[in-house]
Design a protein around this motif. Structure first.
Motif, PDB file in Angstrom:
ATOM      1  N   TRP A 141      45.266  42.850  48.561  1.00 58.67           N
ATOM      2  CA  TRP A 141      44.243  43.469  47.719  1.00 58.67           C
ATOM      3  C   TRP A 141      44.710  43.634  46.281  1.00 58.67           C
ATOM      4  O   TRP A 141      43.891  43.767  45.360  1.00 58.67           O
ATOM      5  CB  TRP A 141      43.793  44.820  48.281  1.00 58.67           C
TER       6      TRP A 141
ATOM      7  N   TYR B  71      37.029  41.007  44.498  1.00 57.88           N
ATOM      8  CA  TYR B  71      36.824  42.269  45.207  1.00 57.88           C
ATOM      9  C   TYR B  71      36.851  43.468  44.265  1.00 57.88           C
ATOM     10  O   TYR B  71      36.252  44.505  44.563  1.00 57.88           O
ATOM     11  CB  TYR B  71      37.828  42.403  46.349  1.00 57.88           C
ATOM     12  N   ALA B  72      37.522  43.322  43.122  1.00 54.26           N
ATOM     13  CA  ALA B  72      37.420  44.374  42.103  1.00 54.26           C
ATOM     14  C   ALA B  72      35.997  44.449  41.576  1.00 54.26           C
ATOM     15  O   ALA B  72      35.443  45.536  41.371  1.00 54.26           O
ATOM     16  CB  ALA B  72      38.403  44.094  40.969  1.00 54.26           C
TER      17      ALA B  72
ATOM     18  N   HIS C   9      43.330  41.997  43.259  1.00 54.74           N
ATOM     19  CA  HIS C   9      42.049  42.514  42.766  1.00 54.74           C
ATOM     20  C   HIS C   9      42.244  43.964  42.322  1.00 54.74           C
ATOM     21  O   HIS C   9      41.356  44.795  42.494  1.00 54.74           O
ATOM     22  CB  HIS C   9      41.002  42.442  43.874  1.00 54.74           C
TER      23      HIS C   9
ATOM     24  N   ASP D 244      40.912  35.532  42.039  1.00 57.52           N
ATOM     25  CA  ASP D 244      41.415  36.881  41.828  1.00 57.52           C
ATOM     26  C   ASP D 244      40.380  37.686  41.043  1.00 57.52           C
ATOM     27  O   ASP D 244      39.813  37.205  40.066  1.00 57.52           O
ATOM     28  CB  ASP D 244      42.725  36.849  41.050  1.00 57.52           C
ATOM     29  N   GLY D 245      40.164  38.906  41.500  1.00 59.64           N
ATOM     30  CA  GLY D 245      39.236  39.786  40.812  1.00 59.64           C
ATOM     31  C   GLY D 245      37.881  39.929  41.471  1.00 59.64           C
ATOM     32  O   GLY D 245      37.108  40.828  41.105  1.00 59.64           O
TER      33      GLY D 245
END
Length: 429
Positions: free
Chosen positions: A257, A224-225, A260, A221-222
């Protein structure tokens, strides 16, 4: 007529590359809830839902009633005329998307949705370079194949696009697999930054939050951020392919999404599959300036037909009113822990991964890290014999089992399916 007779007719008129499951392919004749029946009358617990399309339940009364009533009025008129069900569904999806000032365009499939997103992004950015993830799959059209990073589903290297593949979609394989999550993300971001220093500015990054055909793999998790920060500095768009992850299937979030979410919503979201509960619906959501960037006429003959929109509205209403996202989180959480427990002592199982009702089981040759596609096929056969239908996928010769039942799955059905799957896995050891 037997399945064997139908198979002969199938092979005489349909392409050789049109894949069929099982050594003796079956014909599914009807379904109800989480179960389907074949032409011989055998009943199966369905853990694949027509490749994640039967999202709520087979023969859901609310959806079949909406389809029947709409078909009795008018089925189709094209987008050249005002279409009340299409406007109503677009309003709901626009609000649910999280994208400000969103516009929605409906298509007939996820492939066509991704194709449209690519046209919008390349037109808006005046660039035909696309960033995609290794092990990805985005559809079977010419442009979608051109950005697919999975050799097993890429029949040609020809493409209208220049595609550059980025690390990060597979957490437990590849050069960064041994790193912790934070270091994994940092290494992938460094790789992306370095790549962008060697190419003309791309139009967009397209990525599945959880890779579907790739075997339900995902980054920490994170990721794509963190990618988004690098992309936004350069004006590069982020396209989230939510064809398989959307509508609450992951349990934790309505959209994939959102795992993220520190970077806010993507510039473009594509969707399909589950929203129609088997009806042919796909689509694109984007903020207005991107959606409206085309300077030529366009229509969709079959995208947004009244009968498919009626099905989508009824299906989405049922999903929200019955909190199927919450059910995916609760029952999916129980199912994944149950599967991890029963596979812990099975040497051919490398990993059980996923979230919500989107679970992958990767099989390898015991004692090695080598993919074992034959084992995956054997488990598929054994599970069918036990009354359970599964999917398979993966970037390493389809060696992962894919578990994705309708989101209304009960705890009892989850336990039943896990028991059948355990027996199937043990039977091939």
């Amino acid at each position: 007529m037997t399945d064997k007779d139908l198979l002969g007719r199938h092979r005489s008129v349909l392409p050789d590359w049109l894949a069929l499951y099982y050594q003796d392919p079956l014909e599914i004749t009807h379904g109800e809830g989480r179960h389907v029946w074949d032409a011989a009358g055998n009943k199966y617990l369905d853990f694949f839902g027509g490749i994640l399309t039967t999202m709520t339940a087979h023969a859901l009364p609310e959806v079949t009633k909406a389809v029947s009533e709409q078909a009795g009025r008018i089925i189709h008129s094209s987008t050249l005329y005002l279409n009340r069900p299409m406007v109503e569904l677009a309003e709901r999806i626009s609000q649910l998307s999280g994208i400000p000032d969103a516009r929605v365009f409906f298509t007939t499939s996820g492939t066509e949705a991704n194709d449209t997103a690519l046209m919008l992004a390349t037109t808006y950015r005046r660039s035909n370079t696309i960033l995609a993830m290794r092990n990805s799959y985005h559809g079977r059209s010419f442009s979608a194949v051109g950005i697919t990073g999975n050799r097993g589903w890429s029949p040609t290297s020809l493409s209208p696009l220049q595609t550059l593949y980025v690390h990060g979609g597979v957490r437990t394989r590849g050069p960064y697999a041994s790193l912790g999550d934070d270091d994994f993300i940092a290494a992938c971001v460094d790789d992306l930054t370095d790549l962008l220093g060697h190419t003309r500015p791309p139009a967009a990054l397209i990525a599945e939050p959880i890779q579907g055909v790739g075997g339900f793999t995902s980054p920490p998790d994170g990721l794509y951020a963190a990618f988004r920060e690098v992309l936004a500095e350069r004006g590069i768009l982020w396209i989230a392919d939510e064809v398989q992850t959307g509508w609450g299937r992951t349990g934790d979030h309505f959209w994939g999404w959102q795992a993220h979410a520190s970077s806010g919503p993507p510039d473009i979201v594509t969707f399909a599959k589950g929203i129609g509960n088997g009806m042919s619906i796909g689509g694109v959501v984007a903020r207005a300036e991107i959606m409206n960037c085309l300077d030529a006429n366009s229509i969709s003959t079959f995208g947004g037909t009244q009968v498919t929109m009626a099905a989508g509205l009824a299906n989405l209403s049922y999903l929200l009113e019955h909190d199927l996202q919450g059910n995916a989180r609760r029952v999916g959480g129980l199912l994944i822990e149950r599967l991890r427990a029963v596979t812990a002592q099975i040497p051919g199982v490398r990993e059980v991964r996923g979230r919500g009702l989107m679970i992958g089981i990767e099989l390898v040759e015991p004692g090695t890290d080598r993919a074992d596609p034959d084992a995956a096929s054997a488990v598929l056969e054994a599970a069918r014999e036990g009354g359970l239908l599964l999917g398979k996928g993966g970037g390493h010769n389809t060696s992962a089992l894919r578990v994705a039942p309708p989101l209304s799955l009960t705890v009892a059905e989850a336990e039943e399916g896990a028991a059948i799957l355990e027996n199937a896995l043990r039977s091939i050891q």
